[in-house]
Design a protein around this motif. Sequence first.
Motif, PDB file in Angstrom:
ATOM      1  N   ARG A 106       0.809  -1.222   0.000  1.00 62.42           N
ATOM      2  CA  ARG A 106       0.000   0.000   0.000  1.00 62.42           C
ATOM      3  C   ARG A 106       0.842   1.273   0.000  1.00 62.42           C
ATOM      4  O   ARG A 106       0.415   2.304  -0.523  1.00 62.42           O
ATOM      5  CB  ARG A 106      -0.954   0.013   1.190  1.00 62.42           C
ATOM      6  N   ASP A 107       2.054   1.232   0.566  1.00 66.61           N
ATOM      7  CA  ASP A 107       2.919   2.423   0.595  1.00 66.61           C
ATOM      8  C   ASP A 107       4.136   2.267  -0.307  1.00 66.61           C
ATOM      9  O   ASP A 107       5.126   2.987  -0.158  1.00 66.61           O
ATOM     10  CB  ASP A 107       3.377   2.697   2.034  1.00 66.61           C
ATOM     11  N   ARG A 116      -1.767   1.566  -6.890  1.00 65.80           N
ATOM     12  CA  ARG A 116      -1.734   1.647  -5.433  1.00 65.80           C
ATOM     13  C   ARG A 116      -3.067   2.159  -4.897  1.00 65.80           C
ATOM     14  O   ARG A 116      -3.570   1.664  -3.868  1.00 65.80           O
ATOM     15  CB  ARG A 116      -0.591   2.558  -4.996  1.00 65.80           C
TER      16      ARG A 116
END
Length: 594
Positions: A106-107, A116
Amino acid sequence: MRFIEEQGGAEKIYDFTKLAVEPAVQQWLARAFARRIRPPAAVKRIKSATQTYEMIGRFAAVLGASDPPVGDASAVTADHLTAFHDRYHGLRSQLYYVDSLRGILRDDPDLPADVRADLIATRPAGNRDRSVPSRPTEYTDVQWQQITSTLRRDVRLARNRIRAGRSLLSRYRDERIAEDHPDCFLARQLDLFDRTGDVLRTRRGTPSEALSKLGGVRHIAALLCLTPHEMTAFALLITAMTGENFGTVSGWPATSYRPDGRALDTAAIVLLEATKPRRGPDREHIVTALEDLPPSLAGVLDADTGDRRLFRSTLRVYELLLELTELSRRHGRHQGAFGAYTASPSRKGEYWTSRPQSFHVGAWAKTNGFPVTSSATSEGPPSINTRWLRNTAIARTRRPVAHTRTTMNDQYLMRSDQVIGDARTVVASALRREVDKARRRHAVPVFTTEFVSLARADPQAAAQQAALPVRAVSALMSGHHDTLLAGCTDHTNSPHSEVGMPCPASFLECLDCVNARALPHHLPVQIAAADQIAALRPHLDPQMWTAKYAPVLDRLGDILGHYTSAEQDRARTDVTGEQRRLVEQVLDGRWDLR
């Protein structure tokens, strides 16, 4: 890539060249794995790191089977995420797999922004966002008191028992216990255990039956050593007092540096070298300072009892820990601050344990009536979670512990219910002050002689211009709503009382109220009040006059500024003795509600 456990130092190599994807994708997934397992992530054990590696391997299998093959991270699309989701369709583990992949990527800065965003925004039905805690991650004040009270109780009991056992051993070695004394045999076994680390045994290696009369091996060892439960209580208590990680505390050494050169029992501060392997080889060694109470404060705390208030000082708890674990270090052949004797040997045949582990925490919690996390209820005792202990300690002290202030704010305080509640209180207080400041700065509307003429000729038009009911304008014109220094539009709708209740405020506060209106017939009494307030200044304490009368004089000055000098001079000549008397009574507080 090498992963090192925070506790114990166990390590494992994870080979990303085995993944059936392009080399650039292997490198990208290795970077994602590194971000996931390094601080401030919660991956501390090989088991958790292996689960992360296996999840990356599952996603790599999807990327390797795609057509065309994925060359690097920029080539990953939403279709690959859908393929990963569909790969486990119908399995109960589908939610876990998809959510775990979200946590890993996710990051990720290498992943395209649109992919994303799609990864974060979409999830299987019924799945929750794990970035938002499903339950509190810290303890309430009542739960904190319940846990720490139990910890302190265990520490006290261990201290009293071991000191009593050592006292008996000391008297035996000083030949102050006769052979026919009931405690002589017990003292002899304590002497043997202290010297050898073992008890009297038969030829077969089992403890002698005579020891059963003394309570067995566990009872004898407990008179000189900590039990595993008590060792765990010490580690949990220090975690709660310092906010350090439980794994870091359990690895504290018995050796320390004293900057002041004094003995440990008289030192004001000691420095320990702790280790956190997950920080990497350049930053894994950290220095922890343990401070004692200032002498003046310690004297106050010791005044009520002869017992030193060790639970107010981490240094004193550490000092007591070293005292009670001396025998464990001597026979266990280790240099750690913690240690305990267990009657059941480990797989390696060891009876001595050198540090508390996670299973010790669970055993301690179960022994003391604390439930596991899954069975805890809001009405019952709280579950014991070392991460919650650290979170709560940091939220209570608001001081960084082995991390930067930014990490403390972003990773701990931002998610703290206690801090959020305190922040709301602070913000609400600031807003109230601003509202109060705005009210204090509120200028009283002044109705001119032209408005008065309009109100007498056309009350409806005057009411519309003043944004007031016709009834209120009529009452103001007639003086029925006068409060000496101004007129009041509605004394039952005051900011100082509930709606419908009469206003209890002093008449001096009327000029700060949104209901106040000044009319020309108030000018004489307003001038009289301004003159008397100014005359009081030389005769009163400056701070008192500034606090009580200066704001009123400022408001009167604002009102008088709407009139010409000629109008003010004429009004000053119109002041009656009755008006001066009323002003004097108001300034003296004789009209205030008591």
